[in-house]
Design a protein around this motif. Structure first.
Motif, mmCIF file in Angstrom:
data_model
loop_
_atom_site.group_PDB
_atom_site.id
_atom_site.type_symbol
_atom_site.label_atom_id
_atom_site.label_comp_id
_atom_site.label_asym_id
_atom_site.label_seq_id
_atom_site.Cartn_x
_atom_site.Cartn_y
_atom_site.Cartn_z
ATOM 1 N N LEU A 2 46.201 31.685 101.859
ATOM 2 C CA LEU A 2 45.228 32.572 102.623
ATOM 3 C C LEU A 2 43.765 32.063 102.269
ATOM 4 N N TYR B 136 37.096 32.806 97.427
ATOM 5 C CA TYR B 136 37.095 32.729 96.317
ATOM 6 C C TYR B 136 38.129 33.767 95.674
ATOM 7 N N LYS B 137 38.022 34.755 95.940
ATOM 8 C CA LYS B 137 38.800 36.097 95.340
ATOM 9 C C LYS B 137 40.205 36.068 95.724
ATOM 10 N N GLN B 138 40.417 35.623 97.186
ATOM 11 C CA GLN B 138 41.994 35.123 97.490
ATOM 12 C C GLN B 138 42.528 34.085 96.801
ATOM 13 N N TYR B 139 41.771 33.164 96.323
ATOM 14 C CA TYR B 139 42.263 31.957 95.369
ATOM 15 C C TYR B 139 42.506 32.700 94.220
ATOM 16 N N GLN B 140 41.697 33.462 93.461
ATOM 17 C CA GLN B 140 41.656 33.945 92.148
ATOM 18 C C GLN B 140 42.995 34.713 92.109
ATOM 19 N N ALA B 141 43.359 35.258 93.367
ATOM 20 C CA ALA B 141 44.500 36.363 93.218
ATOM 21 C C ALA B 141 45.849 35.622 93.231
ATOM 22 N N GLY B 142 45.644 34.132 93.637
ATOM 23 C CA GLY B 142 46.882 33.529 93.677
ATOM 24 C C GLY B 142 47.352 33.410 95.113
ATOM 25 N N PHE B 143 46.549 33.546 96.170
ATOM 26 C CA PHE B 143 46.922 33.659 97.379
ATOM 27 C C PHE B 143 46.291 32.035 97.937
ATOM 28 N N TYR B 144 47.077 31.357 97.592
ATOM 29 C CA TYR B 144 46.366 29.781 98.062
ATOM 30 C C TYR B 144 46.270 29.722 99.546
ATOM 31 N N LYS C 270 28.935 38.765 91.496
ATOM 32 C CA LYS C 270 30.479 38.640 91.879
ATOM 33 C C LYS C 270 30.724 39.604 93.121
ATOM 34 N N THR D 122 52.336 29.176 96.866
ATOM 35 C CA THR D 122 52.319 29.584 95.604
ATOM 36 C C THR D 122 51.990 28.629 94.546
ATOM 37 N N LEU D 123 51.614 27.360 95.024
ATOM 38 C CA LEU D 123 51.503 26.306 94.172
ATOM 39 C C LEU D 123 52.927 25.576 93.912
#
Lengths: 432, 296
Positions: free
Chosen positions: B266, B256-264, B241, B49-50
């Motif tokens: 994944l 990129y969408k996984q990253y945007q959603a906060g699933f780092y 998009k 989660t960072l």
């Protein structure tokens, strides 16, 4: 197996300096605080007004407003800055499910014992709390998710505000037959705008299945298998199939949608009411032509509003000036703070502090909205304030359902799958 | 004895740089390249989660491969890569031939073909999004003058991916053309003269001289544009998009969408998958193409 990355280690040097500075700051009265907000014009304007009003009252404290992208990109900026120890002293962010993802107990100042908390509505306190401690104060106003509609066309055609879905569809049929305007506006270029049929219907879901949020969070209820919960998707598909959408729904933008509803190029626009702010800015002449109603339900007697809580304003746990930060947050939550915001951007919804009031001469749409919040008004919080779980792909799924690419039931199944990832990321019990 | 002496000299030359001399370069390489590579391999095995992480083995990869849109994204990625790469080869070669012949204002035409390469991809994406707007875009306005109603280029699932691929080709063909011009110019003129003497017509000269001898250029264009196509992201993100819905999602946009959603964790796993995918396609292909060249 969960470990915390020691940010303290990373910023040890910075923290040392910070400590030294915080002692120094009591000796030197001049303090500068940074305030991070999203870059929506109304937010920036309101924040700058707050900063100026606060500085006028406390000349020894200067607030510098810093803006960041909104949406998913903004979430990442906030999370990254928190993770690297680079957060500003004060920042605005969502309340509800997104708030929990910021790890408040580690990252935010505890505001539980601040004197102004008694003035703030319990419904708001519940969406900025974790483990019984309060971490936020309200910034800006509460919103509703429902339908913006063109009052002028309603008057011309002699239509009345629908409370049931059947009445809504009847109105659409009349509009389609008698005018050139699009009965329903959809604007899928800005994909987030596609979610309102679904998200705004949550009041109705809650009436039918009061235990849904808890069951959903515990992985016991699914959208695909709860008939009341899937209705939002079905309605969206129904409107598309009936041919009630504006012709360019696939490439129209949020602002196009607001223009259409304000100028009567379209009649119904399912939207969150913070859109009022943009209508004030861009279509002031048509402001009295726009009204608002909650999404219709099956039963007219049970119709009500799905409400979005105000955003939160939070203090960074590692700020060098916790006392000044708390002072500023108290100001934002106070009546003076509300008035400064109203003066800057107009009143576009009810405030979450009990002592705050709205001016008497608000636009018709705001009156419509406030009626749902007033004594005896029917409203319930959106699902994202009752459950920490919200799937990130919802806006793509609603675009597909709303343009006939995917059926409602397939969409619901897909969304259930999407939600699972979020629940796993949050390590909620009951998900595997 | 003599040979050994030479070897000794070479070793002596190597030693002319003392080991610490490599240190600055090694530190830069380690910090900027080695460390991130291994860190991302590690984080792809965690839920991250960072703020905190937990080790979950290969779960991220399992999740990534069960993403409902990953398969779709893979198919789109391949279609996109093959379509753009193929078009760039064909168009690049045709333009290359045109622009090496004695046409008027050759320099100007070369500049015009190369110009789109210089423009920012995001800018091109936004411009074409406006041109391709279904009701007030220029493209459909032009089509409408012929009495035909143009499609919704970017929002109709049947056209969206190909519309983006078209823009990608428009933007990238200049580079392919330049590579072809270099390849074609390096073919000795004597071959053409000899062929003309033998009575070969233009098509025969193209087929038997230009095509085989421009082969190195063709390989370069194929490899470059295929890698570009497989990891393409910016143009797709600027124009659709991944939409409408998920219909133009490629592997990079899913990541990129996984990253945007906060699933780092994944999304990091997704990056590892993309890296392996590009390597698995391009390395053998480059190997095969180049080997044939040697055989020929």
């Amino acid at each position: 197996m969960s470990r915390t990355i020691s940010r303290r280690l990373l910023v040890a040097a910075a923290a040392g300096t910070a400590l030294a500075l915080s002692f120094a700051s009591s000796a030197y009265a001049e303090v500068k605080l940074n305030f991070l907000v999203d870059n929506a014009p109304a937010t920036v304007k309101a924040s700058e007004a707050l900063a100026a009003a606060f500085h006028a009252k406390n000349p020894d404290i200067t607030i510098e407003v810093e803006s960041r992208a909104a949406g998913g990109e903004g979430d990442n900026i906030v999370k990254t800055r928190l993770a690297t120890g680079e957060m500003t002293d004060v920042f605005m962010y969502n309340s509800g499910s997104l708030f929990h993802a910021l790890n408040p107990q580690q990252n935010m100042l505890d505001l539980t014992d601040e004197p102004y908390q008694s003035d703030i509505m319990d419904s708001f306190k519940s969406v900025v709390s974790e483990n019984g401690r309060i971490y936020g104060a309200p910034f800006q106003m509460a919103y509703g998710g429902g339908v913006l509609y063109n009052k002028k066309i309603y008057a011309e055609l002699g239509l009345s505000v629908p409370k049931t879905w059947a009445d809504f569809m009847k109105n659409n049929a009349v509009i389609k037959e008698k005018t050139k305007a699009a009965p329903v506006i959809q604007t899928f270029k800005d994909t987030w705008t596609s979610q309102l049929f679904f998200l705004g219907d949550f009041y109705n879901v809650l009436q039918a299945v009061p235990t849904f949020p808890a069951d959903f969070t515990a992985n016991k209820a699914k959208f695909a298998t709860t008939p009341a919960a899937i209705k939002g998707f079905e309605h969206q598909a129904e409107v598309f199939k009936a041919g009630y959408l504006n012709e360019d729904f696939g490439s129209a933008s949020f602002d196009d949608g607001l223009r259409m509803v304000a100028k009567g190029e379209g009649v119904h626009y399912p939207m969150i009411t913070f859109a009022f702010g943009n209508i004030f800015e861009n279509y002031k002449d048509n402001i009295n032509d726009v009204g608002f109603f909650a999404l219709p339900s099956d039963d007219a007697t049970k119709n009500g509003l799905t409400a979005w809580m105000a955003n939160g304003i939070y203090g960074y746990a590692q700020t060098e000036h916790p006392a000044e930060v708390k002072k500023f947050i108290a100001f934002v939550a106070s009546k003076e703070g509300c008035d400064a915001q109203t003066e800057a951007v107009g009143a576009i919804g009810p405030y979450m502090s009990k002592s705050c009031t709205l001016p008497a001469d608000v636009a018709p749409a705001i009156k419509d909205l406030v009626a749902y919040f007033a004594e005896g008004g029917k409203n319930a919080p959106a699902l994202e304030f009752l459950s920490p779980v919200k799937g990130p792909a919802l806006e793509q799924i609603t675009v597909e359902i709303g343009s006939g690419i995917r059926s409602p039931i397939d969409g619901a199944k897909l969304y259930d799958e999407d939600v699972r990832k979020q629940a796993l990321q949050l390590a909620l019990p009951g998900w595997e | 004895m003599n040979i050994q002496g030479k070897k000794g000299t070479r070793r002596g030359l190597a030693a002319a740089y003392p080991s610490w001399f490599y240190l600055p370069a090694a530190i830069i390489f380690g910090v900027l390249f080695l460390f991130p590579t291994f860190a991302s391999l590690f984080f792809s095995l965690t839920r991250w989660t960072l703020f905190q992480y937990s080790f979950i083995g290969l779960d991220n990869f399992r999740q990534f491969f069960s993403e409902p849109f990953l398969v779709w994204g893979l198919v789109n990625t391949l279609i996109y890569a093959v379509v753009t790469s193929g078009s760039k080869v064909v168009l690049g070669m045709l333009l290359g031939i045109l622009l090496t012949s004695n046409v008027m204002v050759r320099g100007l035409l070369r500049a015009i073909v190369f110009f789109p390469v210089l423009v920012s991809t995001i800018g091109v994406g936004i411009t074409f999004t406006m041109l391709m707007h279904p009701t007030n875009g220029l493209i459909n306005d032009v089509i409408a003058t012929f009495g035909v109603k143009g499609p919704a280029w970017l929002t109709d699932p049947r056209f969206a991916l190909l519309s983006v691929a078209f823009v990608d080709v428009w933007k990238g063909v200049g580079l392919a053309t330049v590579i072809y011009i270099a390849g074609i110019v390096s073919i000795p003129a004597e071959y053409y003269e000899a062929a003309k003497m033998d009575g070969a017509n233009a098509l025969q000269r193209f087929w038997n001289i230009t095509l085989p001898l421009a082969r190195p250029a063709t390989i370069t264009v194929i490899i470059l544009s295929l890698i570009g196509g497989l990891r393409s992201f910016d143009l797709i993100w600027a124009m659709t998009k991944g939409g409408p819905g998920f219909t133009t999602d490629v592997v990079a946009s899913v990541i990129y969408k996984q990253y945007q959603a906060g699933f780092y964790g994944l999304s990091t796993a997704g990056n590892v998958v993309l890296f392996v995918l590009v390597a698995a396609i391009v390395v053998p292909l480059s190997f095969a193409l180049n080997r044939k060249e040697v055989e020929a």
